[in-house]
Write a protein that holds these residues in place. Structure first.
Motif, PDB file in Angstrom:
ATOM      1  N   ILE A 128       0.951  -1.203  -0.123  1.00 21.91           N
ATOM      2  CA  ILE A 128      -0.081   0.017   0.023  1.00 21.91           C
ATOM      3  C   ILE A 128       0.877   1.283  -0.035  1.00 21.91           C
ATOM      4  O   ILE A 128       0.699   2.328  -0.688  1.00 21.91           O
ATOM      5  N   GLN A 129       2.023   1.331   0.965  1.00 18.66           N
ATOM      6  CA  GLN A 129       2.820   2.349   1.018  1.00 18.66           C
ATOM      7  C   GLN A 129       3.369   2.627  -0.529  1.00 18.66           C
ATOM      8  O   GLN A 129       3.857   3.984  -0.720  1.00 18.66           O
ATOM      9  N   ASN A 130       3.614   1.613  -1.227  1.00 15.05           N
ATOM     10  CA  ASN A 130       4.446   1.802  -2.367  1.00 15.05           C
ATOM     11  C   ASN A 130       3.584   1.644  -3.779  1.00 15.05           C
ATOM     12  O   ASN A 130       4.011   1.375  -4.783  1.00 15.05           O
ATOM     13  N   ASN A 131       2.260   1.699  -3.470  1.00 12.03           N
ATOM     14  CA  ASN A 131       1.374   1.491  -4.445  1.00 12.03           C
ATOM     15  C   ASN A 131       1.626   0.339  -5.440  1.00 12.03           C
ATOM     16  O   ASN A 131       1.577   0.423  -6.647  1.00 12.03           O
ATOM     17  N   THR A 132       1.763  -0.652  -4.922  1.00 10.62           N
ATOM     18  CA  THR A 132       1.685  -1.937  -5.696  1.00 10.62           C
ATOM     19  C   THR A 132       0.701  -2.893  -5.296  1.00 10.62           C
ATOM     20  O   THR A 132      -0.274  -2.669  -4.401  1.00 10.62           O
ATOM     21  N   THR A 133       0.575  -4.199  -6.148  1.00 12.01           N
ATOM     22  CA  THR A 133      -0.577  -4.953  -5.924  1.00 12.01           C
ATOM     23  C   THR A 133       0.177  -6.105  -4.849  1.00 12.01           C
ATOM     24  O   THR A 133       1.116  -6.636  -5.119  1.00 12.01           O
ATOM     25  N   VAL A 134      -0.759  -6.760  -3.915  1.00  7.46           N
ATOM     26  CA  VAL A 134      -0.207  -7.405  -3.110  1.00  7.46           C
ATOM     27  C   VAL A 134       0.076  -8.919  -3.700  1.00  7.46           C
ATOM     28  O   VAL A 134      -0.523  -9.146  -4.628  1.00  7.46           O
ATOM     29  N   PRO A 135       1.448  -9.420  -3.375  1.00  3.68           N
ATOM     30  CA  PRO A 135       1.756 -10.734  -4.050  1.00  3.68           C
ATOM     31  C   PRO A 135       0.635 -11.788  -3.680  1.00  3.68           C
ATOM     32  O   PRO A 135       0.455 -11.984  -2.452  1.00  3.68           O
ATOM     33  N   MET A 136       0.522 -12.758  -4.617  1.00  2.00           N
ATOM     34  CA  MET A 136      -0.231 -13.924  -4.279  1.00  2.00           C
ATOM     35  C   MET A 136       0.300 -15.235  -4.890  1.00  2.00           C
ATOM     36  O   MET A 136       1.041 -15.193  -5.818  1.00  2.00           O
ATOM     37  N   TYR A 137       0.049 -16.156  -4.148  1.00  2.00           N
ATOM     38  CA  TYR A 137       0.966 -17.343  -4.576  1.00  2.00           C
ATOM     39  C   TYR A 137      -0.067 -18.739  -4.381  1.00  2.00           C
ATOM     40  O   TYR A 137      -0.936 -18.980  -3.640  1.00  2.00           O
ATOM     41  N   ARG A 138       0.155 -19.638  -5.395  1.00  2.00           N
ATOM     42  CA  ARG A 138      -0.510 -20.894  -5.475  1.00  2.00           C
ATOM     43  C   ARG A 138       0.123 -21.793  -4.464  1.00  2.00           C
ATOM     44  O   ARG A 138       1.260 -21.438  -3.987  1.00  2.00           O
ATOM     45  N   THR A 139      -0.481 -22.455  -3.647  1.00  2.00           N
ATOM     46  CA  THR A 139       0.170 -23.323  -2.484  1.00  2.00           C
ATOM     47  C   THR A 139      -0.252 -24.944  -2.922  1.00  2.00           C
ATOM     48  O   THR A 139      -0.902 -25.200  -3.740  1.00  2.00           O
ATOM     49  N   ASN A 140       0.213 -25.516  -1.663  1.00  2.00           N
ATOM     50  CA  ASN A 140      -0.048 -27.309  -1.810  1.00  2.00           C
ATOM     51  C   ASN A 140      -1.303 -27.240  -0.899  1.00  2.00           C
ATOM     52  O   ASN A 140      -1.570 -28.481  -0.609  1.00  2.00           O
ATOM     53  N   ILE A 141      -1.987 -26.516  -0.514  1.00  2.00           N
ATOM     54  CA  ILE A 141      -3.170 -26.630   0.146  1.00  2.00           C
ATOM     55  C   ILE A 141      -4.475 -26.929  -0.683  1.00  2.00           C
ATOM     56  O   ILE A 141      -4.720 -26.111  -1.451  1.00  2.00           O
ATOM     57  N   GLU A 142      -5.094 -28.054  -0.471  1.00  2.00           N
ATOM     58  CA  GLU A 142      -6.087 -28.398  -1.564  1.00  2.00           C
ATOM     59  C   GLU A 142      -7.353 -27.852  -1.198  1.00  2.00           C
ATOM     60  O   GLU A 142      -7.554 -27.807   0.035  1.00  2.00           O
ATOM     61  N   THR A 143      -8.112 -27.474  -1.977  1.00  2.00           N
ATOM     62  CA  THR A 143      -9.405 -27.023  -1.630  1.00  2.00           C
ATOM     63  C   THR A 143     -10.349 -28.436  -1.728  1.00  2.00           C
ATOM     64  O   THR A 143     -10.168 -29.461  -2.196  1.00  2.00           O
ATOM     65  N   THR A 144     -11.566 -28.241  -1.072  1.00  2.00           N
ATOM     66  CA  THR A 144     -12.647 -29.155  -1.229  1.00  2.00           C
ATOM     67  C   THR A 144     -13.422 -29.267  -2.401  1.00  2.00           C
ATOM     68  O   THR A 144     -14.259 -28.099  -2.827  1.00  2.00           O
ATOM     69  N   PRO A 145     -13.382 -30.217  -3.381  1.00  2.00           N
ATOM     70  CA  PRO A 145     -14.037 -29.770  -4.635  1.00  2.00           C
ATOM     71  C   PRO A 145     -15.594 -29.766  -4.515  1.00  2.00           C
ATOM     72  O   PRO A 145     -16.237 -30.405  -3.699  1.00  2.00           O
ATOM     73  N   ALA A 146     -16.182 -29.251  -5.801  1.00  2.00           N
ATOM     74  CA  ALA A 146     -17.637 -29.329  -5.907  1.00  2.00           C
ATOM     75  C   ALA A 146     -17.862 -29.332  -7.349  1.00  2.00           C
ATOM     76  O   ALA A 146     -17.432 -28.491  -7.891  1.00  2.00           O
ATOM     77  N   GLY A 147     -18.401 -30.252  -7.875  1.00  2.00           N
ATOM     78  CA  GLY A 147     -18.695 -30.486  -9.382  1.00  2.00           C
ATOM     79  C   GLY A 147     -17.123 -30.335  -9.977  1.00  2.00           C
ATOM     80  O   GLY A 147     -16.035 -30.920  -9.654  1.00  2.00           O
ATOM     81  N   PRO A 148     -17.209 -29.613 -11.176  1.00  2.00           N
ATOM     82  CA  PRO A 148     -15.897 -29.408 -11.812  1.00  2.00           C
ATOM     83  C   PRO A 148     -14.922 -28.629 -11.234  1.00  2.00           C
ATOM     84  O   PRO A 148     -13.583 -28.224 -11.676  1.00  2.00           O
ATOM     85  N   PHE A 149     -15.245 -27.802  -9.845  1.00  2.00           N
ATOM     86  CA  PHE A 149     -14.223 -27.026  -9.564  1.00  2.00           C
ATOM     87  C   PHE A 149     -13.496 -27.474  -8.360  1.00  2.00           C
ATOM     88  O   PHE A 149     -14.063 -28.278  -7.377  1.00  2.00           O
ATOM     89  N   CYS A 150     -12.224 -27.275  -8.318  1.00  2.00           N
ATOM     90  CA  CYS A 150     -11.180 -27.945  -7.488  1.00  2.00           C
ATOM     91  C   CYS A 150      -9.835 -27.212  -7.797  1.00  2.00           C
ATOM     92  O   CYS A 150      -9.894 -26.284  -8.477  1.00  2.00           O
TER      93      CYS A 150
END
Length: 260
Positions: free
Chosen positions: A130-152
């Motif tokens: 925020i102080q440097n007017n950039t976008t927060v960093p985001m990462y894929r992880t090895n934490i799996e979501t609980t699937p539903a239909g085609p979404f996982c």
């Protein structure tokens, strides 16, 4: 800037950058827009994964006006930038999706961690992006979501560098915002959640390794974008990471339903 003026500026296409630090005191939201035939499975996906997908609003089928989130929110024009996915692949980004709108579209709004950032800064917890007017960093992880239909798929997290002496304070503070991902899901060693290089985020901008601080990770609303890519929907529209919908809902609201 008052929210009415900010929204008018975004709607006119005059503001197309990230929304971190904007709309102080208001709930920000991630987006997923898809044909109605996929909507129930996606709603199940959100219900089963409330940390990365805190559901804050769902439109009526074919109606672009998000009447439960604000007085005059047209989802086709009131987000600074959108990503359009076709058959699971990112095909383009736009600042207006009016020409792409379909009568069978359903809009899902999901809480965003930008919501609590203003409160953290007011508490004296500085945030580099925020102080440097950039976008927060985001990462894929090895934490799996609980699937539903085609979404996982894997959970995506956002990261902020925090003074370890204030970590417990930050955790307790963020628990007050369950509609904005709540408390962090991990802190310390990024490798433990499958992040090989913290300096190379999958989305957003890298931040420096600030001396005396540790990386802290929150569940992130970009998670559905990873799930959408795997589901290979013929079309799905999301926000461009970091470019959120700013609602008229108070950031600390217990129930995210707008009442004029």
């Amino acid at each position: 800037m008052p929210i009415e003026d900010l929204r008018a500026t975004i709607r006119a296409g005059e503001y197309t950058s990230h929304t971190a630090g904007l709309g102080a005191g208001l709930l920000q939201a991630n987006l997923a827009i898809m044909p109605e035939r996929h909507a129930l499975d996606f709603m199940r996906f959100c219900q089963r994964n409330p940390k990365p997908c805190p559901l804050t609003g769902v439109s009526d089928t074919g109606n672009p006006m998000m009447v439960t989130l604000g007085r005059d929110i047209d989802i086709r024009r009131d987000v600074p930038a959108y990503n359009i996915y076709r058959d699971g692949l990112l095909s383009e980004s736009k600042t207006d999706i009016t020409a792409l709108w379909q009568d069978d579209f359903v809009v899902f709004a999901l809480g965003c961690s930008f919501t609590f950032e203003n409160a953290l800064e007011q508490a004296g917890i500085s945030l580099w992006h925020i102080q440097n007017n950039t976008t927060v960093p985001m990462y894929r992880t090895n934490i799996e979501t609980t699937p539903a239909g085609p979404f996982c798929g894997p959970m995506v997290v956002s990261m902020r560098m925090i003074d370890p002496a204030r970590l417990e304070e930050v955790q307790n503070f963020c628990r007050r915002y369950p509609l904005a991902h709540g408390a962090p899901v991990h802190w310390g060693d990024p490798a433990q959640i499958g992040i090989a290089n913290i300096g190379a985020p999958d989305w957003g901008d890298p931040v420096p390794d600030e001396p005396g601080k540790i990386p802290v990770f929150w569940a992130c609303g970009v998670t559905p974008q990873a799930a959408v890519a795997r589901a290979k929907l013929p079309i799905c529209i999301t926000h461009k990471p970091g470019h959120m919908l700013i609602t008229d809902i108070a950031e600390d609201a217990e129930v995210p339903v707008f009442r004029p």
